[in-house]
Scaffold this motif. Structure first.
Motif, PDB file in Angstrom:
ATOM      1  N   PHE A 175      -0.281 -24.891  84.955  1.00  0.00           N
ATOM      2  CA  PHE A 175      -0.622 -24.349  86.270  1.00  0.00           C
ATOM      3  C   PHE A 175      -0.364 -25.431  87.318  1.00  0.00           C
ATOM      4  O   PHE A 175      -0.945 -26.514  87.251  1.00  0.00           O
ATOM      5  CB  PHE A 175      -2.089 -23.907  86.315  1.00  0.00           C
ATOM      6  N   PRO A 176       0.494 -25.150  88.303  1.00  0.00           N
ATOM      7  CA  PRO A 176       0.827 -26.183  89.306  1.00  0.00           C
ATOM      8  C   PRO A 176      -0.223 -26.276  90.408  1.00  0.00           C
ATOM      9  O   PRO A 176      -0.811 -25.270  90.818  1.00  0.00           O
ATOM     10  CB  PRO A 176       2.162 -25.690  89.864  1.00  0.00           C
ATOM     11  N   TYR A 177      -0.489 -27.491  90.890  1.00  0.00           N
ATOM     12  CA  TYR A 177      -1.279 -27.713  92.101  1.00  0.00           C
ATOM     13  C   TYR A 177      -0.910 -29.080  92.648  1.00  0.00           C
ATOM     14  O   TYR A 177      -0.351 -29.928  91.945  1.00  0.00           O
ATOM     15  CB  TYR A 177      -2.785 -27.594  91.869  1.00  0.00           C
ATOM     16  N   THR A 178      -1.229 -29.296  93.922  1.00  0.00           N
ATOM     17  CA  THR A 178      -0.843 -30.543  94.585  1.00  0.00           C
ATOM     18  C   THR A 178      -2.027 -31.475  94.832  1.00  0.00           C
ATOM     19  O   THR A 178      -1.842 -32.583  95.325  1.00  0.00           O
ATOM     20  CB  THR A 178      -0.161 -30.241  95.934  1.00  0.00           C
ATOM     21  N   ASP A 179      -3.229 -31.035  94.499  1.00  0.00           N
ATOM     22  CA  ASP A 179      -4.415 -31.850  94.754  1.00  0.00           C
ATOM     23  C   ASP A 179      -4.489 -33.033  93.798  1.00  0.00           C
ATOM     24  O   ASP A 179      -3.919 -33.020  92.699  1.00  0.00           O
ATOM     25  CB  ASP A 179      -5.681 -31.005  94.598  1.00  0.00           C
ATOM     26  N   ARG A 180      -5.237 -34.066  94.235  1.00  0.00           N
ATOM     27  CA  ARG A 180      -5.525 -35.214  93.382  1.00  0.00           C
ATOM     28  C   ARG A 180      -6.810 -34.905  92.618  1.00  0.00           C
ATOM     29  O   ARG A 180      -7.888 -34.783  93.208  1.00  0.00           O
ATOM     30  CB  ARG A 180      -5.685 -36.475  94.224  1.00  0.00           C
ATOM     31  N   ILE A 181      -6.704 -34.798  91.319  1.00  0.00           N
ATOM     32  CA  ILE A 181      -7.813 -34.373  90.460  1.00  0.00           C
ATOM     33  C   ILE A 181      -8.331 -35.567  89.670  1.00  0.00           C
ATOM     34  O   ILE A 181      -7.562 -36.296  89.038  1.00  0.00           O
ATOM     35  CB  ILE A 181      -7.370 -33.247  89.500  1.00  0.00           C
ATOM     36  N   SER A 182      -9.654 -35.757  89.691  1.00  0.00           N
ATOM     37  CA  SER A 182     -10.254 -36.901  89.004  1.00  0.00           C
ATOM     38  C   SER A 182     -11.038 -36.517  87.758  1.00  0.00           C
ATOM     39  O   SER A 182     -11.392 -37.390  86.958  1.00  0.00           O
ATOM     40  CB  SER A 182     -11.176 -37.658  89.964  1.00  0.00           C
ATOM     41  N   ASP A 183     -11.346 -35.225  87.565  1.00  0.00           N
ATOM     42  CA  ASP A 183     -12.065 -34.813  86.362  1.00  0.00           C
ATOM     43  C   ASP A 183     -11.845 -33.331  86.131  1.00  0.00           C
ATOM     44  O   ASP A 183     -11.447 -32.592  87.044  1.00  0.00           O
ATOM     45  CB  ASP A 183     -13.561 -35.114  86.490  1.00  0.00           C
ATOM     46  N   LEU A 184     -12.156 -32.896  84.897  1.00  0.00           N
ATOM     47  CA  LEU A 184     -11.873 -31.533  84.477  1.00  0.00           C
ATOM     48  C   LEU A 184     -12.840 -31.162  83.362  1.00  0.00           C
ATOM     49  O   LEU A 184     -13.012 -31.921  82.401  1.00  0.00           O
ATOM     50  CB  LEU A 184     -10.424 -31.435  83.986  1.00  0.00           C
TER      51      LEU A 184
END
Length: 523
Positions: free
Chosen positions: A213-222
């Protein structure tokens, strides 16, 4: 070979011996308490980068001044100093993990990867050229026993023995730190979030990560929601985002949640790390300035929960939040405000036993009981033998009434233990060398396993103690012998050259091997 065990596994309930940082309160009928991290004053520093709980229950702290282990009584520190200058080139611990075969502790530092041997408690370099003298950003051990190591723009898949199986190049548009997240969900899918690129899924057959799944946000946890199949993402600019890649409605696949207000009255855009508690199903996240809790609404949206009654009302430089095996939340910080959130689930419950009194015409005498995953109580009642009780419906079924048996083996029991394996309960009839693995379906008891010690010992050893470890082994103390039953393979073995003592204290079984090494099974 027997693996050395501690005199008791570390349990977070020990924190009740320490002072409060905050006040107790009820929140949605759940008592949330904040307490100091035990032995915090004995750490080499209060700057805790990460906290890790190993398979034996011990708590490990990765700090800016070395690795610390809490054994429930004291803190043991592993660091390079004038006594041992060559232990590690750096005392800055960035991340921790434990392999699922040898149970050694893998130590990530800002200058390479190291391994602590749990048998000798010595630390040595992982001896991997590609991982020397670089910052280790993350360690995760997956269900197939692989060890995954994240560094800047690369991730490595290692065998439990530390051999590199493959290196994966990772590209993203952000700088070093918090740009990659590896996570294994309930279906054992390995997911990789790459900031600015999107969520990727590991294709085991092709041995590569494919865009999911594409996204442009900066993700730090999941994390994955405890009850639903969707995921929660911690982002740097949009707070928490709900990701539901398989939702048929495109607008519901990627939904940023309302931004929270911190205790200083400011909007907090950054979410750093996430956990979901086991009591209220709240999503908890830390930002640069505060700790937030959210209720998940019926529509799958987040609603901020007021924490002002139990959290200090000022900005907090928080670092990490984790959940231990008992469901407690550990919060670390950069400004000495390290604490534990734990949940007293209204521990006192009253259950109506009138249906049982009516059925047996006497006052019930419960001698042993346990509770399964479906909330069903398994009860040994002296006059009826083994029964199962469903409190919500006041429904009781006994083995003798549910089965057409003239001589039930479960009329008198000496042991009743809930297995860690889903749906399984261990039962030992009185003065027996046999044990049974039972399950229930719609309040009907079924025999799933039958284990006879006589099949391997050729002597009639009466079972007097059971202990199930975290590795899928059932330890059976019977007479002067110790047996090991491997639950998955259903293999029973006699542990030779050991002597057993049963003692009434925190350690229930002490075992001495032929070489005079001592081991303990915790109460």
């Amino acid at each position: 070979m027997l693996r050395k065990a501690p005199f008791f596994s570390y349990v977070v309930r020990m924190v009740t011996f320490f002072g409060f940082l905050g006040l107790s309160l009820y929140m949605n009928a759940r008592n949330i308490q904040i307490k100091d991290i035990p032995h915090i004053d004995k750490l080499s520093t209060n700057v805790i980068n990460t906290i890790f709980q190993d398979s034996e229950g011990y708590i490990w702290y990765g700090t800016a001044e070395g690795l610390c282990r809490d054994d429930g009584y004291n803190i043991h520190t592993f660091r390079s100093d004038f006594k041992d200058p060559d232990m590690m080139p750096s005392n800055v611990i960035t991340c921790l993990g434990e392999d699922s075969i040898t149970h050694n502790i893998w130590i990530g530092t800002d200058k390479g990867l190291y391994i602590l041997n749990k048998q000798t408690y010595t630390i040595a370099s992982a001896d991997i050229a590609e991982l020397k003298d670089i910052n280790i950003e993350g360690i995760i051990v997956t269900s197939d026993h692989s060890i995954w190591i994240n560094v800047y723009r690369r991730t490595f898949r290692l065998s439990p023995e530390g051999e590199i199986l493959k290196m994966y190049s990772l590209q993203c548009s952000t700088g070093p730190g918090e740009e990659y997240v590896l996570y294994e969900d309930r279906k054992h899918q390995l997911l990789l979030s790459i900031s600015g690129k999107g969520l990727h899924k590991w294709n085991k057959q092709k041995d590569e990560f494919e865009l999911f799944f594409p996204y442009t946000d900066r993700i730090s946890d999941l994390i994955q929601d405890r009850e639903k199949d969707y995921y929660w993402l911690a982002s740097w600019q949009q707070g928490i985002i709900r990701l539901d890649p398989l939702n048929s409605v495109k607008e519901l696949q990627y939904v940023p949640q309302p931004l929270p207000m911190n205790s200083a009255g400011q909007i907090a855009k950054t979410a750093l790390h996430l956990v979901q508690d086991d009591v209220n199903n709240y999503i908890w996240t830390i930002s640069w300035s505060d700790l937030f809790a959210y209720q998940v609404t019926t529509g799958g949206l987040l609603k901020q929960v007021d924490t002002s009654t139990f959290l200090p009302q000022y900005n907090k430089a928080l670092k990490r939040i984790i959940k231990d095996r008992d469901g407690n939340l550990w919060v670390t910080s950069l400004d000495n405000h390290n604490f534990i959130i734990y949940f007293d689930e209204d521990n006192l419950h009253e259950y109506n036993i009138a249906p049982l009194e009516k059925q047996i015409k006497w006052t019930p005498i419960f001698e042993n009981l346990c509770k399964d995953e479906k909330g069903i109580f398994w009860v040994f009642q002296r006059r009826l033998g083994l029964c199962i009780y469903q409190p919500e419906k006041d429904k009781i079924e006994c083995y003798t009434s549910s089965k057409a048996v003239s001589d039930s083996p479960f009329l008198v029991l000496s042991y009743l233990l809930k297995s860690k394996k889903q749906g399984l309960v261990w039962v030992v009839p009185q003065s027996s060398c046999e044990l049974y693995g039972l399950s229930q379906n719609n309040m009907e008891i079924e025999i799933e396993r039958r284990v006879n010690l006589f099949s391997v010992s050729k002597t009639y050893d009466v079972i007097n103690y059971l202990f199930e470890d975290n590795d899928g082994n059932l330890w059976i103390a019977a007479g002067n012998h110790l047996f090991i039953y491997q639950i998955e393979s259903e293999k029973l073995e006699l542990a030779s050259d050991v002597s057993i003592w049963l003692i009434p204290c925190e350690v229930s079984v002490v075992i001495r091997q032929k070489n005079d090494d001592f081991f303990a099974v915790p109460a």
